[in-house]
Motif scaffolding. Sequence first.
Motif, PDB file in Angstrom:
ATOM      1  N   ASN A 291       0.811  -1.220   0.000  1.00  0.00           N
ATOM      2  CA  ASN A 291       0.000   0.000   0.000  1.00  0.00           C
ATOM      3  C   ASN A 291       0.843   1.267   0.000  1.00  0.00           C
ATOM      4  O   ASN A 291       0.503   2.268   0.639  1.00  0.00           O
ATOM      5  CB  ASN A 291      -0.965   0.017   1.187  1.00  0.00           C
ATOM      6  CG  ASN A 291      -2.046  -1.033   1.059  1.00  0.00           C
ATOM      7  OD1 ASN A 291      -2.555  -1.271  -0.031  1.00  0.00           O
ATOM      8  ND2 ASN A 291      -2.390  -1.684   2.151  1.00  0.00           N
ATOM      9  N   GLY A 292       1.962   1.229  -0.704  1.00  0.00           N
ATOM     10  CA  GLY A 292       2.779   2.419  -0.867  1.00  0.00           C
ATOM     11  C   GLY A 292       3.569   2.833   0.349  1.00  0.00           C
ATOM     12  O   GLY A 292       4.131   3.940   0.373  1.00  0.00           O
ATOM     13  N   GLN A 293       3.655   1.979   1.374  1.00  0.00           N
ATOM     14  CA  GLN A 293       4.429   2.333   2.565  1.00  0.00           C
ATOM     15  C   GLN A 293       5.924   2.322   2.235  1.00  0.00           C
ATOM     16  O   GLN A 293       6.400   1.498   1.468  1.00  0.00           O
ATOM     17  CB  GLN A 293       4.152   1.342   3.698  1.00  0.00           C
ATOM     18  CG  GLN A 293       2.717   1.318   4.172  1.00  0.00           C
ATOM     19  CD  GLN A 293       2.523   0.316   5.297  1.00  0.00           C
ATOM     20  OE1 GLN A 293       2.689   0.632   6.476  1.00  0.00           O
ATOM     21  NE2 GLN A 293       2.173  -0.899   4.937  1.00  0.00           N
ATOM     22  N   GLN A 373       4.412   1.966  -5.876  1.00  0.00           N
ATOM     23  CA  GLN A 373       3.585   2.350  -4.736  1.00  0.00           C
ATOM     24  C   GLN A 373       2.100   2.249  -5.060  1.00  0.00           C
ATOM     25  O   GLN A 373       1.297   1.878  -4.205  1.00  0.00           O
ATOM     26  CB  GLN A 373       3.940   3.769  -4.293  1.00  0.00           C
ATOM     27  CG  GLN A 373       5.313   3.907  -3.670  1.00  0.00           C
ATOM     28  CD  GLN A 373       5.545   5.274  -3.054  1.00  0.00           C
ATOM     29  OE1 GLN A 373       4.627   5.923  -2.561  1.00  0.00           O
ATOM     30  NE2 GLN A 373       6.789   5.738  -3.076  1.00  0.00           N
ATOM     31  N   GLY A 376       0.709  -1.207  -4.743  1.00  0.00           N
ATOM     32  CA  GLY A 376       0.519  -1.641  -3.361  1.00  0.00           C
ATOM     33  C   GLY A 376       1.135  -2.983  -3.070  1.00  0.00           C
ATOM     34  O   GLY A 376       0.841  -3.591  -2.040  1.00  0.00           O
ATOM     35  N   ASN A 600      -2.957   5.691   0.140  1.00  0.00           N
ATOM     36  CA  ASN A 600      -1.897   5.449  -0.843  1.00  0.00           C
ATOM     37  C   ASN A 600      -1.943   6.577  -1.858  1.00  0.00           C
ATOM     38  O   ASN A 600      -2.794   6.595  -2.745  1.00  0.00           O
ATOM     39  CB  ASN A 600      -2.088   4.093  -1.530  1.00  0.00           C
ATOM     40  CG  ASN A 600      -0.898   3.703  -2.393  1.00  0.00           C
ATOM     41  OD1 ASN A 600      -0.070   4.534  -2.758  1.00  0.00           O
ATOM     42  ND2 ASN A 600      -0.802   2.427  -2.711  1.00  0.00           N
ATOM     43  N   THR A 603      -1.703   5.738  -5.790  1.00  0.00           N
ATOM     44  CA  THR A 603      -2.955   5.263  -6.386  1.00  0.00           C
ATOM     45  C   THR A 603      -3.911   6.419  -6.628  1.00  0.00           C
ATOM     46  O   THR A 603      -4.565   6.490  -7.679  1.00  0.00           O
ATOM     47  CB  THR A 603      -3.612   4.222  -5.466  1.00  0.00           C
ATOM     48  OG1 THR A 603      -2.718   3.124  -5.294  1.00  0.00           O
ATOM     49  CG2 THR A 603      -4.916   3.716  -6.049  1.00  0.00           C
ATOM     50  N   SER A 682      -3.763  -5.318  -1.124  1.00  0.00           N
ATOM     51  CA  SER A 682      -3.521  -3.970  -1.614  1.00  0.00           C
ATOM     52  C   SER A 682      -4.810  -3.156  -1.599  1.00  0.00           C
ATOM     53  O   SER A 682      -5.857  -3.604  -2.082  1.00  0.00           O
ATOM     54  CB  SER A 682      -2.959  -4.025  -3.043  1.00  0.00           C
ATOM     55  OG  SER A 682      -2.869  -2.744  -3.599  1.00  0.00           O
ATOM     56  N   THR A 684      -5.350  -0.746  -3.401  1.00  0.00           N
ATOM     57  CA  THR A 684      -5.662  -0.378  -4.779  1.00  0.00           C
ATOM     58  C   THR A 684      -6.838  -1.185  -5.306  1.00  0.00           C
ATOM     59  O   THR A 684      -7.637  -0.700  -6.108  1.00  0.00           O
ATOM     60  CB  THR A 684      -4.425  -0.594  -5.670  1.00  0.00           C
ATOM     61  OG1 THR A 684      -3.346   0.182  -5.142  1.00  0.00           O
ATOM     62  CG2 THR A 684      -4.682  -0.169  -7.103  1.00  0.00           C
TER      63      THR A 684
END
Length: 707
Positions: A291-293, A373, A376, A600, A603, A682, A684
């Motif tokens: 999730n883009g972390q 990212q 995700g 995120n 996204t 994710s 997303t």
Amino acid sequence: METMADAEPAKAKPRPIIRLGLFLISHSFIVSVACCAAGVFALLLLPVLAKNTYISENALMPGSASPMMSNDDVSRARMFVNKVVSFDFKTDRSSIGIQDLVAQHITDLGGEVNFHKFLPQVNKFNPLHFFSSPDQGIAQENYTCSSYGINTVGFIRAPRGDGKEAIVLVTPYNSVKTSMGEALSLGIAYSIFSLLTRVTWLAKDIIWLAADSQHGEYAAVAAWLREYHTPSFDSSGRSLFESNASPTTGRKRPNDFLRAGTMAAALVIKVTDGSEKAERDVLNLYAEASNGQMPNLDLINVVNYLAVNGQRLRVKVEKLESSLDSWWLRSLAELFHKLGTVARSLNPQWNFGISVAEYIEGTATLASSLYNQALGVPTGPHGVFRDYQVDAITMEISAKRVANYKNRPNELLLQGGRLVEGVIRSVNNLLEKFHQSFFLYLLTSPNKFVSVGVYMIPFALLVAPLPMVAASLFADSTRRISGMETKVTSSPASSDIPAISFRSWRWLHAAKTVFIVHFWGAVVTLLPHFLSLVQDSPPLTNLLSWIILSAFILLILQAILGSSFSLLHMNRTQGMEWTLLKSVTIAAACTGLCIMSVINFATAELGALMLVPMCLMARPLILDAKAKTLKSFIRAACNVVLIFLVFPPVAYYLWKGALVGLDNARVGDFWNWVESLWTWNSATYIYMCMVHLPCWVLCVHTLVYPC
């Protein structure tokens, strides 16, 4: 005698902020075009606005101490690597396993060791996983002993620590057939372990996880972390995956599942075979988690500083190679280069400018960072640590000497070992967790980044027109239908109060339609759970079944709920109802994008590039057909093209083709991509089904609206 003008109270002027809002609403078309153009321009400008990285936490002090790793450590590591490489998996497996080989060397160094058995991860969709913490895992009884993976975990207790903090080293390897690169990564970790058992400055415990990756690197690390933080127990109260015996010889170990303190950081060490044409070894950094972390930027900065200045490695982050030869990107780079030259000629202090090659490299890296990212999906086994709020990265040494390891055996082990030693010394100096530097950023190179305060500007500009256009459409619709409602409100059977209520709540019909479609989106989100129960079903069949079932459910919901609400005299103003529908649709899209930007950002940014133009341009095709002008024809054509391009499967193939290419692409690949999204939990996937797809359906409904 007071005049009538004096008797009446003076009409208060609206506040400046209200006048500004009314002005923006009344000129929503011009504002929308300006904001969207500025948003795209600002997004392309991000590589120019990137800043050099810097270490925020002074306690890290990278490179302040001389490396302690000696040739003796490297020689022992070389002997260990030779044993791993020469290990005969066919004949030796019955007597001693590769796990026992690693455990024996850890014990000889004076460290503690235990084994961790785990089951392969089952690819099963569970929608509740999106809204819960990492699950504890479910043990399945029908697995054979040979299907178990076995991690070997070594511990060094810090002589100056209290056991409350730890640093984790992860070396994935395939226990069935270990490659030369995996053996070298084990050797680097062993050399570090050998050194750290003797030092006196260690203040944090060291955990060496030799992860059995026969079922996947991520699965092995995830299973161990799951047991470390949330152990699973059977009916007798014993941990399901604890093992205090050797996996092959059955010798008992004195300890069960061992633990250390809170994890301060984690380093995943990998060695791969690089290009023979490379002048020097390359260190590839992978940082994206689910999730883009992203890990704290200080951790990347420390690794980059020590690799470049200490070990003379060339540090690289992933970039989209396909965009490096793009003609439009080169033209854009030349344009920004000329603008920077003009800016510096006007004022030498304006540091606005970037070389053509640097802009191309930065844009390719930025696009890769956004893409990874937005998916995700973690880019390596380090991603599972972020689910437990542990900063972690994967350090992949791409060495040109892997194939010729026997000719120059010590150089790679010494270089990699001293790099990891320097990172551990820096993290060991911390008195608390990483917190000084950024957690929200985009990388344009290993030593340049775009912070959250800068990369949110393009998104804010793209989304800014949505509330203004929604308010403008609502006001315009209310103003146009108010005249037609005057006849209803002026009749003898009517009163002022019902008229106000009728005019104020007219938008509820459009809101009901939007609610039905978004509720349908939630149902569509759950459908793959039932489709995944069908065994050995091809991806194309699953995709077509998903589309057909989704359309059928939408028709059922419309039939059940669509006629349950009606307004008085709806037929008199039906032609204006599409503006209310578009207004509520835009408001829902704005809300969904803003919420997703918190979860995120990547996204939300890519979603805004698609949703905002489609939602703003949506207009019934029948109105453009009646107009019979060139402007209306172009607008109708743009609407049809946007609707086609923004449809999720089509958008997937377009983004994939633009970013990574469409080599060997198949129609069923979209289902495989969706399957990977829910496998990695994710967000997303939630965004696509509950925001993007409903807004697409509502825009289609607006295009075919009967006027």
